[in-house]
Design a protein around this motif. Structure first.
Motif, PDB file in Angstrom:
ATOM      1  N   ARG A   1      -4.263  -7.566   1.900  1.00 38.48           N
ATOM      2  CA  ARG A   1      -3.955  -5.448   1.030  1.00 38.48           C
ATOM      3  C   ARG A   1      -6.003  -6.309   1.163  1.00 38.48           C
ATOM      4  NH1 ARG A   1      -0.614  -6.021  -2.506  1.00 38.48           N
ATOM      5  NH2 ARG A   1      -1.633  -6.926  -3.478  1.00 38.48           N
TER       6      ARG A   1
ATOM      7  N   TYR B   1      -9.713  -4.030   2.688  1.00 35.40           N
ATOM      8  CA  TYR B   1     -11.285  -3.197   1.564  1.00 35.40           C
ATOM      9  C   TYR B   1     -11.464  -2.802   2.954  1.00 35.40           C
ATOM     10  CZ  TYR B   1     -14.077  -1.841  -1.883  1.00 35.40           C
ATOM     11  OH  TYR B   1     -15.095  -1.000  -3.109  1.00 35.40           O
TER      12      TYR B   1
ATOM     13  N   THR C   1      -7.694   3.467  -0.832  1.00 35.67           N
ATOM     14  CA  THR C   1      -5.990   3.412  -0.563  1.00 35.67           C
ATOM     15  C   THR C   1      -5.667   3.400   0.426  1.00 35.67           C
ATOM     16  OG1 THR C   1      -6.502   2.292  -2.747  1.00 35.67           O
ATOM     17  CG2 THR C   1      -4.746   2.049  -1.642  1.00 35.67           C
TER      18      THR C   1
ATOM     19  N   LEU D   1       0.625  -0.959   0.117  1.00 34.24           N
ATOM     20  CA  LEU D   1      -0.102  -0.112   0.019  1.00 34.24           C
ATOM     21  C   LEU D   1       0.177   1.005   0.247  1.00 34.24           C
ATOM     22  CD1 LEU D   1      -2.373  -1.001   2.653  1.00 34.24           C
ATOM     23  CD2 LEU D   1      -3.121  -1.313  -0.151  1.00 34.24           C
TER      24      LEU D   1
END
Length: 311
Positions: A250, A254, A286, A226
């Protein structure tokens, strides 16, 4: 321990070994007998590092068996290949790859990884099984939408119910194992205190990033994939983008990020500020995912749970 590097190219059936100091090579089965033979080949002088590539299911038995006996250093296959190309090597064979891995370890003075925690492996296996069941259940749920025969629909629904029960059992076992270790149990409680991070997300962080609480902010974001990568050359300025990192971790951030922008005042302010600046929603979200993993790492390192800042 000697300042020597051993390269191990791991395939499904074999371990191709290369010793940098004298150029010695050997091949061993990728099996317990091969692991014992490799240890005997290395002898009493333990090298500074034994370098191998992450190759999914092929390297796991090797890593699990020798983690506490040898100074293993696991490297990214892409980085190892780029190193070989930089050395002018165009040939790619098991023997050449083993030699390049040994040279790679020596050139960068790679430090051995932390020994594998056996319980961590067990939890990871349970979590992997859980992921497979989720995919099966999703596939059946999607298929149910197009089925018309009563018998087929009944069987599909029964299978979905069975998978749901199995998923619940796996999650309960994962939770029990997380609580068995005091340090993991404490880290789990800290992670669960952060708005947006629930049972599954906390478990994913602990399983996919066991280093949580020992890293700096940049390293935590980089491991997750990230950290934005700047792209520029001369007067040209490209868009920064994210890449690499641990995809499963990752992906698990979310939904927590979506929750955080609604229920965490600090995250909400940052998200809204980026949207007002014209940032796309995907970019802003993000950034929130990155803030979440950095916050998780900071709180675990400080051994304190999240509290809302009323200032």
């Amino acid at each position: 321990m000697t300042d020597d590097s051993i390269g191990i190219d791991i395939s499904k059936d074999f371990l191709e070994a290369h010793r940098l100091s004298d150029g010695g090579t050997a091949r061993f089965p990728n099996a317990p007998t091969g692991f014992r033979a490799l240890s005997a080949w290395l002898g009493a002088d333990i090298p500074a590092r034994v370098v191998f590539e992450a190759t999914g299911p092929y390297h796991r038995r090797f890593e699990r068996a020798l983690s506490r006996r040898l100074p293993l250093a696991k490297v990214n296959p892409l980085q190892a290949r780029r190193f070989a190309q930089a050395c002018g090597s165009r040939v790619k064979t098991d023997v050449v790859d083993a030699r390049m891995l040994a040279s790679f370890g020596k050139a960068f003075a790679l430090k051995p990884d932390q020994p594998i925690d056996e319980k961590q492996y067990e939890i990871r296996e349970l979590f992997s099984a859980r992921g497979a069941l989720i995919k099966d259940r999703t596939r059946l749920i999607n298929r149910l939408q197009t089925q018309t025969l009563a018998l087929v629909r009944r069987q599909t629904k029964a299978r979905i119910e069975q998978l749901t029960r199995q998923l619940k059992a796996l999650q309960q076992d994962i939770n029990v194992r997380l609580q068995d270790c005091p340090s993991r149990a404490r880290a789990n409680a800290i992670l669960r205190s952060i708005p947006g991070i629930g049972e599954v997300a906390a478990a994913t962080i602990l399983i996919e990033m066991p280093e949580v609480g020992t890293l700096d902010k940049k390293k935590a974001a980089s491991l997750t994939g990230l950290a934005p990568m700047t792209q520029q050359s001369g007067k040209w300025r490209g868009k920064a983008s994210i890449q690499g990192g641990r995809k499963q971790l990752r992906d698990a951030l979310y939904m927590p990020a979506l929750v955080a922008v609604k229920h965490n005042p600090d995250m909400c302010k940052k998200y809204q500020r980026m949207i007002k600046q014209g940032k796309p929603q995907k970019v802003a979200l993000t950034a929130i995912m990155r803030k979440l993993i950095e916050l998780a790492n900071t709180l675990v390192k400080a051994d304190r749970e999240w509290v809302q800042n009323h200032a």
